[in-house]
Design a protein around this motif. Structure first.
Motif, mmCIF file in Angstrom:
data_model
loop_
_atom_site.group_PDB
_atom_site.id
_atom_site.type_symbol
_atom_site.label_atom_id
_atom_site.label_comp_id
_atom_site.label_asym_id
_atom_site.label_seq_id
_atom_site.Cartn_x
_atom_site.Cartn_y
_atom_site.Cartn_z
ATOM 1 N N PHE A 186 0.821 -1.208 0.000
ATOM 2 C CA PHE A 186 0.000 0.000 0.000
ATOM 3 C C PHE A 186 0.857 1.260 0.000
ATOM 4 N N GLY A 187 2.152 1.119 0.346
ATOM 5 C CA GLY A 187 3.022 2.276 0.497
ATOM 6 C C GLY A 187 3.116 2.763 1.922
ATOM 7 N N ASN A 188 2.587 1.987 2.890
ATOM 8 C CA ASN A 188 2.724 2.340 4.298
ATOM 9 C C ASN A 188 4.149 2.067 4.758
ATOM 10 N N VAL A 189 4.694 2.952 5.583
ATOM 11 C CA VAL A 189 6.107 2.913 5.960
ATOM 12 C C VAL A 189 6.227 2.565 7.441
ATOM 13 N N ALA A 190 6.625 1.335 7.746
ATOM 14 C CA ALA A 190 6.795 0.882 9.131
ATOM 15 C C ALA A 190 8.206 1.208 9.604
ATOM 16 N N THR A 191 8.320 1.613 10.863
ATOM 17 C CA THR A 191 9.610 1.998 11.424
ATOM 18 C C THR A 191 9.934 1.154 12.658
ATOM 19 N N SER A 192 11.137 1.321 13.165
ATOM 20 C CA SER A 192 11.581 0.595 14.362
ATOM 21 C C SER A 192 11.190 1.300 15.654
ATOM 22 N N ILE A 193 10.467 2.415 15.557
ATOM 23 C CA ILE A 193 10.078 3.181 16.740
ATOM 24 C C ILE A 193 8.789 2.585 17.310
ATOM 25 N N PRO A 194 8.756 2.259 18.598
ATOM 26 C CA PRO A 194 7.577 1.611 19.180
ATOM 27 C C PRO A 194 6.455 2.597 19.478
ATOM 28 N N LYS A 195 5.266 2.056 19.665
ATOM 29 C CA LYS A 195 4.082 2.898 19.845
ATOM 30 C C LYS A 195 4.184 3.798 21.067
ATOM 31 N N GLU A 196 4.910 3.359 22.110
ATOM 32 C CA GLU A 196 4.986 4.139 23.337
ATOM 33 C C GLU A 196 5.540 5.534 23.103
ATOM 34 N N VAL A 197 6.393 5.676 22.099
ATOM 35 C CA VAL A 197 6.965 6.989 21.799
ATOM 36 C C VAL A 197 5.868 7.976 21.423
ATOM 37 N N LEU A 198 4.939 7.555 20.569
ATOM 38 C CA LEU A 198 3.839 8.438 20.201
ATOM 39 C C LEU A 198 2.920 8.695 21.383
ATOM 40 N N LEU A 199 2.564 7.625 22.074
ATOM 41 C CA LEU A 199 1.615 7.766 23.174
ATOM 42 C C LEU A 199 2.171 8.615 24.316
ATOM 43 N N ASN A 200 3.472 8.559 24.548
ATOM 44 C CA ASN A 200 4.078 9.317 25.641
ATOM 45 C C ASN A 200 4.319 10.778 25.304
ATOM 46 N N ASN A 201 4.350 11.111 24.026
ATOM 47 C CA ASN A 201 4.777 12.457 23.641
ATOM 48 C C ASN A 201 3.772 13.232 22.812
ATOM 49 N N PHE A 202 2.742 12.571 22.296
ATOM 50 C CA PHE A 202 1.777 13.265 21.449
ATOM 51 C C PHE A 202 0.369 12.777 21.766
#
Length: 278
Positions: A186-202
């Motif tokens: 689909f063109g979705n770009v997966a990264t090595s950064i875990p979900k907690e980074v988003l949840l803790n900061n945004f």
């Protein structure tokens, strides 16, 4: 020797048009006709160790205990790279020592690592230099599935001596940087950064700035694709709880111009200072 049913999960980059996957399966069934064979995929991205490692890492935990994973993404086939068997507490992994197994096996409790060196356990006295998937790896998977002990295959290998392929991220003062691990169809770009980074900061709905390949892009943190507007870059955590960038009914890969292995950073106010690897 009694033949016993055993689950063998195959992951290769051989594609769907050639006979390589079918021949490997035939070798397994000739040795153990009762083997249960599943394909994670026979169509992983050619020569792409990061993509193959991601597919293995994100799928193996969903298989029953004692599944044998047969992984043949092997651009170094026929060279000095070692063919390996890795037994963990829950599974067995078979494949080349080029890093493709590494993220998965390091998430498990490793019991033993063996190099496949016993030529008596190869498919024939003379083997191909380009098709170890048939002549070495498939045979090993089939023999293990009927109970052949690991020590029969060769000498043990130290964990410290393995070729490493780390899925890492690092937290700096005002950014968190990781690696692009996978771009799906689909063109979705997966990264090595875990979900907690988003949840803790945004918070959901907030903008996140992404830096990749000397360009900057603004994404919006959402729960899923349906919250996005046309052609809007979205950031979320995917089905494997890793940070991913996508576009609702569009290709984030094309907009970001990225591929597996590229560094990607999230910028903004980062509340924690931590590093982690998988």
């Amino acid at each position: 020797m009694k033949r016993i049913p055993s689950q063998i999960a195959i992951l290769t980059d051989f594609g769907l048009n050639d006979n390589y996957n079918g021949v490997m399966e035939a070798v397994i069934r000739k040795i153990n006709p009762e083997a249960k064979i599943t394909y994670i995929t026979g169509n992983s991205k050619p020569f792409n160790l990061i993509a193959g490692a991601y597919l293995l890492y994100t799928s193996y935990k969903y298989f029953p205990r004692n599944t044998i994973f047969l992984v043949v993404i092997d651009p170094g086939v026929g060279t000095s790279r070692r063919p390996l068997i890795v037994k963990t507490k829950n599974y067995v992994f078979i494949g080349p020592d080029n890093g493709v197994l590494y993220p998965a096996i390091t998430s498990e409790e490793i019991i033993k690592i063996v190099e496949i060196k016993n030529e008596k356990l190869y498919l024939a006295k003379t083997i191909s230099n380009t098709f170890h998937g048939r002549d070495i790896f498939s045979v090993a998977a089939a023999l293990i599935s009927i109970g052949v002990e690991l020590d029969t295959f060769g000498n043990q290998v130290r964990y410290e001596d393995l070729t490493k392929l780390d899925f890492t991220y690092k937290s700096l003062r005002n950014e968190i940087c990781g690696k692009v691990l996978y771009v799906d169809h689909f063109g979705n770009v997966a990264t090595s950064i875990p979900k907690e980074v988003l949840l803790n900061n945004f918070k959901y709905g907030e903008n996140v700035e992404i830096k990749v390949n000397n360009s900057r892009h603004k994404c919006r943190f959402v729960k899923t694709f349906g919250y996005g507007m046309e052609n809007e870059l979205l950031i979320y955590f995917n089905g494997y709880f890793l940070v991913e960038i996508g576009i609702n009914k569009g290709s984030a890969k094309d907009k970001l111009n990225v591929r597996e292995g590229d560094e990607i950073c999230l910028e903004g106010y980062i509340q924690e200072d931590f590093s982690h690897s998988i």
